[in-house]
Write an enzyme that holds these catalytic residues in place. Sequence first.
Site, PDB file in Angstrom:
ATOM      1  N   ASP A  58     -11.400  10.885  -2.608  1.00 20.10           N
ATOM      2  CA  ASP A  58     -11.911  10.630  -1.148  1.00 20.10           C
ATOM      3  C   ASP A  58     -12.042  11.651  -0.139  1.00 20.10           C
ATOM      4  O   ASP A  58     -11.549  12.476  -0.041  1.00 20.10           O
ATOM      5  CB  ASP A  58     -11.011  10.123  -0.893  1.00 20.10           C
ATOM      6  CG  ASP A  58      -9.988   8.886  -2.057  1.00 20.10           C
ATOM      7  OD1 ASP A  58     -10.555   8.860  -2.480  1.00 20.10           O
ATOM      8  OD2 ASP A  58      -9.215   8.589  -1.454  1.00 20.10           O
ATOM      9  N   TYR A  73       1.081  -1.046  -0.341  1.00 20.70           N
ATOM     10  CA  TYR A  73      -0.205   0.128   0.092  1.00 20.70           C
ATOM     11  C   TYR A  73       0.907   1.196  -0.102  1.00 20.70           C
ATOM     12  O   TYR A  73       1.449   1.114   1.260  1.00 20.70           O
ATOM     13  CB  TYR A  73      -1.052   0.165   0.992  1.00 20.70           C
ATOM     14  CG  TYR A  73      -1.800   1.044   1.087  1.00 20.70           C
ATOM     15  CD1 TYR A  73      -2.198   2.252   0.271  1.00 20.70           C
ATOM     16  CD2 TYR A  73      -1.536   1.324   2.501  1.00 20.70           C
ATOM     17  CE1 TYR A  73      -2.960   2.809   1.053  1.00 20.70           C
ATOM     18  CE2 TYR A  73      -2.737   3.268   2.905  1.00 20.70           C
ATOM     19  CZ  TYR A  73      -3.243   3.633   1.786  1.00 20.70           C
ATOM     20  OH  TYR A  73      -4.232   4.428   2.177  1.00 20.70           O
ATOM     21  N   ASN A  98       1.196   5.555  -0.343  1.00 24.13           N
ATOM     22  CA  ASN A  98       0.348   6.626  -1.456  1.00 24.13           C
ATOM     23  C   ASN A  98       1.900   7.310  -1.147  1.00 24.13           C
ATOM     24  O   ASN A  98       2.688   7.654  -0.777  1.00 24.13           O
ATOM     25  CB  ASN A  98      -0.502   7.245   0.803  1.00 24.13           C
ATOM     26  CG  ASN A  98      -1.165   6.708   0.799  1.00 24.13           C
ATOM     27  OD1 ASN A  98      -2.159   6.819  -0.379  1.00 24.13           O
ATOM     28  ND2 ASN A  98      -2.034   6.722   2.317  1.00 24.13           N
ATOM     29  N   ASP A 101      -1.876   5.728  -4.353  1.00 25.54           N
ATOM     30  CA  ASP A 101      -2.985   6.321  -4.471  1.00 25.54           C
ATOM     31  C   ASP A 101      -1.369   7.954  -4.649  1.00 25.54           C
ATOM     32  O   ASP A 101      -1.107   7.964  -4.213  1.00 25.54           O
ATOM     33  CB  ASP A 101      -3.043   6.834  -3.653  1.00 25.54           C
ATOM     34  CG  ASP A 101      -4.768   6.099  -3.500  1.00 25.54           C
ATOM     35  OD1 ASP A 101      -5.241   5.785  -4.144  1.00 25.54           O
ATOM     36  OD2 ASP A 101      -5.607   6.084  -2.528  1.00 25.54           O
ATOM     37  N   ARG A 123     -10.961   9.485  -8.458  1.00 26.89           N
ATOM     38  CA  ARG A 123     -12.245   9.792  -7.364  1.00 26.89           C
ATOM     39  C   ARG A 123     -11.721  11.123  -7.111  1.00 26.89           C
ATOM     40  O   ARG A 123     -10.757  11.388  -6.387  1.00 26.89           O
ATOM     41  CB  ARG A 123     -12.030   8.168  -6.874  1.00 26.89           C
ATOM     42  CG  ARG A 123     -10.656   7.758  -6.149  1.00 26.89           C
ATOM     43  CD  ARG A 123     -10.859   7.095  -5.026  1.00 26.89           C
ATOM     44  NE  ARG A 123     -10.110   6.606  -4.345  1.00 26.89           N
ATOM     45  CZ  ARG A 123      -8.643   6.138  -4.356  1.00 26.89           C
ATOM     46  NH1 ARG A 123      -8.357   5.789  -5.286  1.00 26.89           N
ATOM     47  NH2 ARG A 123      -7.669   6.540  -3.384  1.00 26.89           N
TER      48      ARG A 123
END
Length: 124
Positions: free
Chosen positions: A82, A34, A36, A112, A80
Amino acid sequence: MSRSPADVVTEFCALWSAPDPDVLAGHFTEDGVYHNIPMEAVVGREAIRAFIADFTAAVDGIDFRIHRQVCAGDLVFNERTDVMRFRDGRRLELPVAGVFEVADGRIASWRDYFDMATVTAAWG
């Protein structure tokens, strides 16, 4: 019938509205990543669960408003906004571009891309 990579990502994004770190981390492969992008990558399902738990301690949930999502094989891209709902009543709308790699029905990698200055100002 197995779910498509797009279905895996769509379901995962929807779960953030009432985040459960165990459920969210369970969507990753054991060695999942993951990242960022403005920050350091988090590697491994347990480390991802801990990161999500720390992050979601300050929010009631995050509504992932997916504007566009495309899939090419096991790669899913979404654009998107968030919407973070902080426990103190504040909200932050953060434009995000997400890149997911799915393997055997689980997320192997999630990256992201967003403006860190927007996040820093909100957490200030």
